[in-house]
Design an enzyme around this catalytic site. Sequence first.
Site, PDB file in Angstrom:
ATOM      1  CB  CYS A  33      90.563  30.123   4.711  1.00 33.54           C
ATOM      2  SG  CYS A  33      91.847  28.944   5.072  1.00 33.54           S
ATOM      3  NE  ARG A  40      85.077  30.995   5.668  1.00 33.22           N
ATOM      4  CZ  ARG A  40      84.258  30.288   4.903  1.00 33.22           C
ATOM      5  NH1 ARG A  40      82.978  30.511   4.947  1.00 33.22           N
ATOM      6  NH2 ARG A  40      84.721  29.354   4.103  1.00 33.22           N
ATOM      7  CD1 TRP A  82      90.700  25.829  11.118  1.00 33.54           C
ATOM      8  CD2 TRP A  82      90.988  24.526   9.330  1.00 33.54           C
ATOM      9  NE1 TRP A  82      90.533  24.526  11.513  1.00 33.54           N
ATOM     10  CE2 TRP A  82      90.705  23.702  10.446  1.00 33.54           C
ATOM     11  CE3 TRP A  82      91.211  23.920   8.096  1.00 33.54           C
ATOM     12  CZ2 TRP A  82      90.628  22.315  10.371  1.00 33.54           C
ATOM     13  CZ3 TRP A  82      91.141  22.537   8.011  1.00 33.54           C
ATOM     14  CH2 TRP A  82      90.852  21.748   9.141  1.00 33.54           C
ATOM     15  CG  ASN A 116      88.621  28.622   1.866  1.00 35.55           C
ATOM     16  OD1 ASN A 116      89.105  27.681   2.488  1.00 35.55           O
ATOM     17  ND2 ASN A 116      87.330  28.890   1.876  1.00 35.55           N
ATOM     18  N   GLY A 117      90.972  26.455   0.586  1.00 36.53           N
ATOM     19  CA  GLY A 117      90.785  25.157  -0.059  1.00 36.53           C
ATOM     20  C   GLY A 117      92.101  24.424  -0.168  1.00 36.53           C
ATOM     21  CD  GLU A 156      74.527  19.707  19.083  1.00 34.01           C
ATOM     22  OE1 GLU A 156      75.160  18.887  18.411  1.00 34.01           O
ATOM     23  OE2 GLU A 156      74.677  20.931  18.958  1.00 34.01           O
ATOM     24  CE  LYS A 206      77.637  22.625  20.009  1.00 34.95           C
ATOM     25  NZ  LYS A 206      76.877  22.246  18.864  1.00 34.95           N
ATOM     26  CD  GLU A 220      81.532  22.107  18.865  1.00 37.57           C
ATOM     27  OE1 GLU A 220      82.159  22.030  17.812  1.00 37.57           O
ATOM     28  OE2 GLU A 220      80.301  22.193  18.903  1.00 37.57           O
ATOM     29  CG  HIS A 225      74.800  -3.630  25.962  1.00 34.56           C
ATOM     30  ND1 HIS A 225      74.565  -4.978  26.132  1.00 34.56           N
ATOM     31  CD2 HIS A 225      73.575  -3.044  25.899  1.00 34.56           C
ATOM     32  CE1 HIS A 225      73.259  -5.202  26.133  1.00 34.56           C
ATOM     33  NE2 HIS A 225      72.633  -4.037  26.010  1.00 34.56           N
ATOM     34  CE  LYS A 267      78.681  28.810  12.483  1.00 31.37           C
ATOM     35  NZ  LYS A 267      78.484  27.668  13.390  1.00 31.37           N
TER      36      LYS A 267
END
Length: 604
Positions: free
Chosen positions: A2, A27, A74, A100-101, A477, A481, A484, A500, A599
């Site tokens: 947010c 955000r 968000w 936000n939160g 990583e 990438k 996402e 395995h 983010k």
Amino acid sequence: MCGIVAYVGERDASEVLIEGLRRLEYRGYDSAGIAVQSGSRLELRKRQGKLSNLTLALRENPVQGNLGIGHTRWATHGRPSDLNAHPHTDCREQIAVIHNGIIENYLLLRRELEAQGHTFRSQTDSEVIAHLVEKYFTGDLSAAVYRAVGELQGAYAIVVIAAGTEQVVAVRTVSPLVVGLGEGENFLASDVPALLPYTRRVIFLADGQVAVLDRHQVRITNLRGRPVEVKPSTVDWNPVMAEKGGFDHFMLKEIYEQPQVIQQTLGGRLIDQSGDVDLGLGLDFSQVQRVHLVACGSAFYASCVGKYVLERFARLPVEVDLASEYRYRDPVVPEGTLAVAVSQSGETIDTLEALREARRRGAKTLGLVNVKGSSITREVDDTLYLHAGPEIGVASTKAYTGMLCALVLLGLHLGRQRGTIDQKQASWLIAELRRLSGLVQQVLDHAEAVNELGRRFQNARDFLFLGRGINFPTALEGALKLKEISYIHAEAYATGEMKHGPIALIDANMPVVMVATESAVYDKVISNLQEVKAREGIVLALVSEGDTRAAALADAVIQVPRVSELLSPIVNVVPLQLLAYDIAKRRGLDVDQPRNLAKAVTVE
Ligand code: F6R
């Protein structure tokens, strides 16, 4: 998560708010909205979806005024919709709130307020704040906010305005807020980039602080209204750093900034002759007997590389934990533990809480953080900054390489202090570190080879990424990438683990990205490559320049310059970032704002 912006001054508030939100859209982009004081009323504009929907609405129906608040969302409570978009208002639309939160006790509060006659419009937890402030508002906005927050439980940043009141009142508990100081105007935002076009003089609010802004002054108090002394800081980022600079996306710009980031992270910290490293820290490492690295997402994968580096250089036992697991697993933290929180934003709540847990159990704490003044930097004993500049792309790239460099520096420093690396080895490593920036530039200069693979494999449904030793995290990583930003299912495995289980997945439709650069286990990787080929898998091998063995077996190769194995993750990750970017772009996806992500994850 947010984005929050607020303004009071003489400018057109809606312009400042929209410009700020544009810089904060990373955000959250489920919805956006603003509230502007217009005469004695509050005017609201809110739209589901990206900021462009809101700007369109404002073009058709502008708002005039010099004081306002803005938000990009968000979603946590309540699906993305116009109604659930912030700002939220009280019953009479006289008070507007952005948040936000999470308000943990919102259901209880909502029932109480409804019983007292308040009417709710949205399904959000945030709306209770507006009604609570309404309940206590008798003309003094800050007094009403102090009383309202006394009833809220949870982690949040909130900003409140009221019709006819020339003030913006902001409260921070956990979620970040920064005040921007101007002349005859003041600003507030959840992150620095929103403030950069206007000011670089800022006050980072600490937990439990309230800021009361009008156009001439900013008052900081605690939650009970007692004044708190705070010193403004000057940020060293400039507005251009938060622009795309001619690139199509922030992510691509940030990938291309990596040679510079490597120089900045290492810069001035390497002492060639003695082989020492000057971290410029006050923290005494002499009693450190073990290291706990805590982080999330890409920062966690960087920390996995860090484990190899620290163990090799400093011969200290290192544990790496996902921060969200660490804090709830009753970790053993013996005397002599150094807990290192690795985080681009310095705001990731899981990382912050893991750090607090380690500290409660007696650990010394160090932050490896990019954003100055962020929450983690305030709570640790010391911070080793990444100096990567603002990272705007939601998928982390340059901060990841910055973290790897910082972890190498830390390892080298501990190794020299503990006598586990002698001067000759250290000087050689420093010489290798000095080559790194140029090597990454070479990879970037040959991006077209990676783009060709992007073209060939853009329609794959699944990908497997394999890496071994210090490059197992590189595979993790690379897969992260790709998933996402391209929404292609990608899994990463340690190459030796393939037999395995995951080997069952391999067939002629499964591209397998294999990190097969020069290493102590190169021969074993070649055997693993042959195992994939024997099952008709398509291998995209990442190989060292001049390699012939892996290249002869693979269906496609990406060459990278040769470098010491311990530093190879810094070079090897770059083509994988480029591959993910290229595929996502070819699939026409929104690279900088991938779905469901945001983010700086400030909710648990
Ligand atoms: C992945 C990504 C996230 C972050 C994670 C931690 O591309 O960006 O996985 O790495 O949310 O964020 P920071 O480093 O800010 O703590």
